[in-house]
Motif scaffolding. Structure first.
Motif, short mmCIF file in Angstrom:
data_model
loop_
_atom_site.label_atom_id
_atom_site.label_comp_id
_atom_site.label_asym_id
_atom_site.label_seq_id
_atom_site.Cartn_x
_atom_site.Cartn_y
_atom_site.Cartn_z
N VAL A 132 0.74 -0.67 0.02
CA VAL A 132 0.07 -0.10 -0.22
C VAL A 132 1.02 1.33 0.05
CG1 VAL A 132 -2.27 1.58 1.68
CG2 VAL A 132 -2.07 -1.22 1.31
N LEU A 133 0.80 2.25 -1.54
CA LEU A 133 1.51 3.34 -1.07
C LEU A 133 1.39 3.99 0.18
CD1 LEU A 133 1.43 4.11 -4.89
CD2 LEU A 133 3.64 3.28 -3.37
N SER A 134 2.52 4.25 0.60
CA SER A 134 1.55 5.37 1.83
C SER A 134 3.06 6.25 2.42
CB SER A 134 1.83 5.08 2.89
OG SER A 134 1.94 5.94 3.83
N LYS A 135 2.84 7.90 2.87
CA LYS A 135 4.31 8.27 2.94
C LYS A 135 4.74 7.77 4.00
CE LYS A 135 1.65 11.88 5.14
NZ LYS A 135 1.36 13.66 4.78
N TYR A 136 4.15 7.53 4.68
CA TYR A 136 4.61 6.85 6.57
C TYR A 136 5.09 5.50 5.76
CZ TYR A 136 1.19 10.87 8.48
OH TYR A 136 0.89 12.02 8.28
N VAL A 137 6.21 5.15 6.70
CA VAL A 137 6.88 4.21 7.19
C VAL A 137 5.83 3.06 7.76
CG1 VAL A 137 8.96 3.08 8.12
CG2 VAL A 137 9.76 5.59 7.22
N PHE A 138 5.40 3.98 8.98
CA PHE A 138 4.78 1.94 9.48
C PHE A 138 3.07 2.86 9.55
CE2 PHE A 138 8.78 3.31 11.56
CZ PHE A 138 9.34 2.17 11.31
N HIS A 139 2.34 1.84 8.50
CA HIS A 139 1.12 2.38 8.26
C HIS A 139 0.05 1.50 8.36
CE1 HIS A 139 1.19 1.10 4.52
NE2 HIS A 139 2.30 1.42 4.71
N THR A 140 -1.13 1.05 8.53
CA THR A 140 -2.21 0.40 8.17
C THR A 140 -2.73 0.92 7.44
OG1 THR A 140 -3.50 0.51 10.42
CG2 THR A 140 -1.27 -1.52 10.82
#
Length: 191
Positions: A94-102
Motif C-alpha cells: 500500500v503506497l503511503s508516505k508513512y513508514v509504519f502504517h496500516t
C-alpha cells in the motif's frame, strides 16, 4: 529497560508480528526514537545513502506536530536497521508516505500496544528463563534500552543525548548515570 538477551528474544519473536510492527519495534530498539516520532516517520525522512533518519515531527493524539523538544535531529542507522527498513519498504503493497502504517494511515498507538506489544512481551517471558523475565515494560522503555546499551559501552554522553533529543547532556546524565559505573571507576583510575 531490557538487556541484550531479552532484546534478542524480543526481536526474534517480533518476526511473527505483521511486518510493519516488526520493523516498528526494531527501529525503536535501534534508534531510541519516541513512539510519536516513529508514528510520524515518513519515507522522505530516511536517508539510506548516509545511514540517517531525520526526526522532525511526532504524532500525538492523532495530530502531527513538532518533536517533544521542538528541535529537529537525526539518528544514525546501523546496517541491520537499513536492511530491515529496505525490506519493509519493498514488502509494502500500500503506497503511503508513512513508514509504519496500516492501509496508508499511521499506526494507531493503542492497537500497536494492546494487539502486538503486550502479547509479544508475554511470549518473551514464556521463552525466557525465570531470572531474565521482562517485568513492567512500557513501550517507552525500548528507548531507555537503546540509551542504556550505548552508555554502558562507553559511548559519549553528548552523542547519546543528541540522538535521544534531550535538551542537554546533563539531562541524559541525570537519567542514566546509574548505568555508567565504569565512568566512576575510570575517573578514579585517572586520579
Amino acid at each position: 529497560s531490557i538487556n541484550e538477551k531479552q532484546q534478542a528474544v524480543f526481536l526474534e519473536l517480533a518476526k511473527d508480528c505483521p511486518q510493519t510492527y516488526y520493523a516498528f519495534f526494531y527501529t525503536a530498539l535501534k534508534t531510541g526514537m519516541r513512539r510519536g516520532e516513529l508514528l510520524a516517520l515518513e519515507w522522505s525522512d530516511i536517508d539510506f545513502k548516509n545511514s540517517k533518519i531525520w526526526i522532525n515531527k511526532q504524532i500525538y493524539i492523532g495530530i502531527t506536530q513538532t518533536t517533544k523538544t521542538g528541535k529537529e535531529r537525526y539518528v544514525d542507522m546501523p546496517s541491520s536497521l537499513i536492511e530491515i527498513l529496505k525490506e519493509h519498504k519493498q514488502a509494502n503493497n500500500v503506497l503511503s508516505k508513512y513508514v509504519f502504517h496500516t492501509n496508508g494511515r499511521p499506526l494507531h498507538p493503542y492497537n500497536m500496544e494492546e494487539t502486538y506489544f503486550k502479547p509479544l512481551l508475554n511470549k518473551c517471558n514464556e521463552a525466557l528463563d525465570e531470572e531474565n523475565q521482562i517485568t513492567k515494560l512500557r513501550f517507552h522503555d525500548l528507548r531507555h534500552s537503546f540509551a542504556t546499551y550505548l552508555l554502558s559501552r562507553g559511548v559519549p554522553v553528548k552523542y547519546v543525548s543528541e540522538r535521544l533529543g534531550h535538551a542537554t547532556a546533563r539531562m541524559t546524565l541525570d537519567v542514566y548515570a546509574s548505568v555508567m559505573p565504569s565512568v566512576k571507576y575510570g575517573a578514579l583510575d585517572l586520579l
